[in-house]
Design a protein around this motif. Structure first.
Motif, short mmCIF file in Angstrom:
data_model
loop_
_atom_site.label_atom_id
_atom_site.label_comp_id
_atom_site.label_asym_id
_atom_site.label_seq_id
_atom_site.Cartn_x
_atom_site.Cartn_y
_atom_site.Cartn_z
N LEU A 124 0.85 -1.19 0.00
CA LEU A 124 0.00 0.00 0.00
C LEU A 124 0.88 1.24 0.00
CD1 LEU A 124 -2.72 1.46 0.26
CD2 LEU A 124 -2.54 1.16 2.75
N LEU A 125 0.63 2.14 -0.94
CA LEU A 125 1.42 3.36 -1.07
C LEU A 125 0.55 4.55 -0.70
CD1 LEU A 125 3.13 2.36 -4.41
CD2 LEU A 125 4.09 2.22 -2.11
N ALA A 126 1.07 5.38 0.20
CA ALA A 126 0.30 6.49 0.74
C ALA A 126 1.17 7.74 0.78
CB ALA A 126 -0.21 6.13 2.14
N SER A 127 0.55 8.87 1.04
CA SER A 127 1.23 10.17 0.97
C SER A 127 1.86 10.55 2.30
CB SER A 127 0.24 11.26 0.55
OG SER A 127 0.83 12.55 0.66
N HIS A 128 3.04 11.17 2.19
CA HIS A 128 3.73 11.74 3.36
C HIS A 128 4.24 13.14 3.02
CE1 HIS A 128 5.32 11.42 7.34
NE2 HIS A 128 6.59 11.34 7.00
N THR A 129 3.49 13.84 2.17
CA THR A 129 3.79 15.18 1.64
C THR A 129 4.89 15.12 0.58
OG1 THR A 129 5.51 15.93 3.22
CG2 THR A 129 3.18 16.25 3.84
N TRP A 130 5.13 16.27 -0.02
CA TRP A 130 6.15 16.37 -1.06
C TRP A 130 7.55 16.35 -0.47
CZ3 TRP A 130 6.56 15.90 -6.14
CH2 TRP A 130 7.71 16.39 -6.77
N SER A 131 7.80 17.16 0.58
CA SER A 131 9.18 17.30 1.07
C SER A 131 9.29 17.33 2.59
CB SER A 131 9.81 18.57 0.49
OG SER A 131 9.03 19.72 0.82
N HIS A 132 8.28 16.79 3.28
CA HIS A 132 8.35 16.55 4.73
C HIS A 132 8.41 17.83 5.58
CE1 HIS A 132 9.47 14.40 8.48
NE2 HIS A 132 8.98 13.33 7.86
N PRO A 133 7.60 18.84 5.31
CA PRO A 133 7.57 20.00 6.20
C PRO A 133 6.61 19.76 7.37
CG PRO A 133 6.07 20.38 4.42
CD PRO A 133 6.69 19.02 4.16
#
Length: 285
Positions: free
Chosen positions: A124-133
């Motif tokens: 399962l692939l999920a989002s962790h933002t673009w650049s971790h701010p």
């Protein structure tokens, strides 16, 4: 290792020709109405909780869980943040169960073949933002950009749009949640943070992390969501040691909540550019 090419449909929609760096630009979307986002919750830096009201439902300040947050699992579920990275393939080769990877968009386009392999293997692939701010420190527009560019990266690379999202540092409140929901995602937190990054820093050893996780499992009934990272070979090795100690037959986050549709249906996203559609049909709102 070649980066993912910038797709023509995204050029047609955004007017850009290359993936952004750490701060992606805001692109208005017709299904994101920022006027409905709670305006009484102020931006704040990480760990600064003075003046944050309980009604903001901040996880990082007050461990507040919203009605639709996913905080736990009825079985063991290891999850991995911040990849993909050159160390991720070792996990793919050796993990005994399907798992959940919360990916950064910037890493998806840097390591597209690894990302596609994660998808091919059925994780399962999920989002962790673009650049971790720290999202709680950003404007509404900046939050949209961090989330939407990650969705576009995942779509361009593997043809998927995430249903699940994990906030970096656990920095989420009702302002951030409102935007996450408008982008069709559900926020995922955790029961147990392994602090595996301390192995990178030499503060902990892998056996210490494994022992702490085993103690937590015994005390907590043998179930829950575990936070780990696939950023370095050291954290990957910790993850494999934890997996060996906890055993197979773990669940992905989607399986934890009984969701059979792991990704969003592109049809719900209005005029958003989608892989395989004609660029001429997209209109920026």
């Amino acid at each position: 290792m070649a980066a993912e090419p910038f797709p023509p449909w995204l050029t047609a929609f955004t007017g850009l020709t290359a993936w952004p760096q750490d701060n992606p630009p805001y692109i208005p979307l017709d299904y994101v109405d920022l006027a409905t986002v709670p305006n009484h919750i102020a931006k704040r830096e990480l760990g600064i909780c003075d003046g944050v009201e309980r009604t903001a439902c901040s996880f990082d300040c007050h461990l507040c869980i919203a009605f639709d947050d996913i905080r736990t699992c009825n079985k063991i579920s290891q999850t991995f943040d911040d990849g993909p990275s050159p160390s991720t393939p070792k996990l793919l080769e050796m993990l005994p169960s399907k798992t959940t990877f919360f990916v950064q968009g910037v890493n998806v386009v840097r390591f597209p073949e690894i990302f596609r392999e994660q998808h091919r293997q059925g994780h399962l692939l999920a989002s962790h933002t673009w650049s971790h701010p720290n999202l709680a420190s950003l404007s509404n527009e900046e939050i949209v950009a961090q989330l939407q560019w990650t969705n576009w990266a995942m779509n361009a690379t593997a043809g998927i749009i995430p249903r699940y999202f994990r906030p970096p540092y656990g920095a989420i409140d009702n302002r951030v949640r409102a935007i996450v929901r408008m982008l069709g995602m559900q926020s995922v937190l955790w029961d147990r943070d392994t602090f595996d990054w301390k192995v990178n820093a030499g503060i902990k050893t892998s056996p210490e992390v494994v022992e702490e996780v085993q103690d937590w499992k015994l005390q907590g009934g043998g179930w829950g969501l575990i936070l780990e990272h696939d950023t370095t070979i050291k954290t990957v090795n910790v993850g494999l040691d934890v997996a060996k100690a906890l055993g197979p037959n773990q669940l992905t986050v989607a399986e934890c909540v009984g969701q059979t549709q792991w990704y969003q249906d592109p049809a719900r996203l209005g005029n958003e550019p989608r892989r395989g559609h004609r660029a001429a049909s997209y209109q920026r709102s």
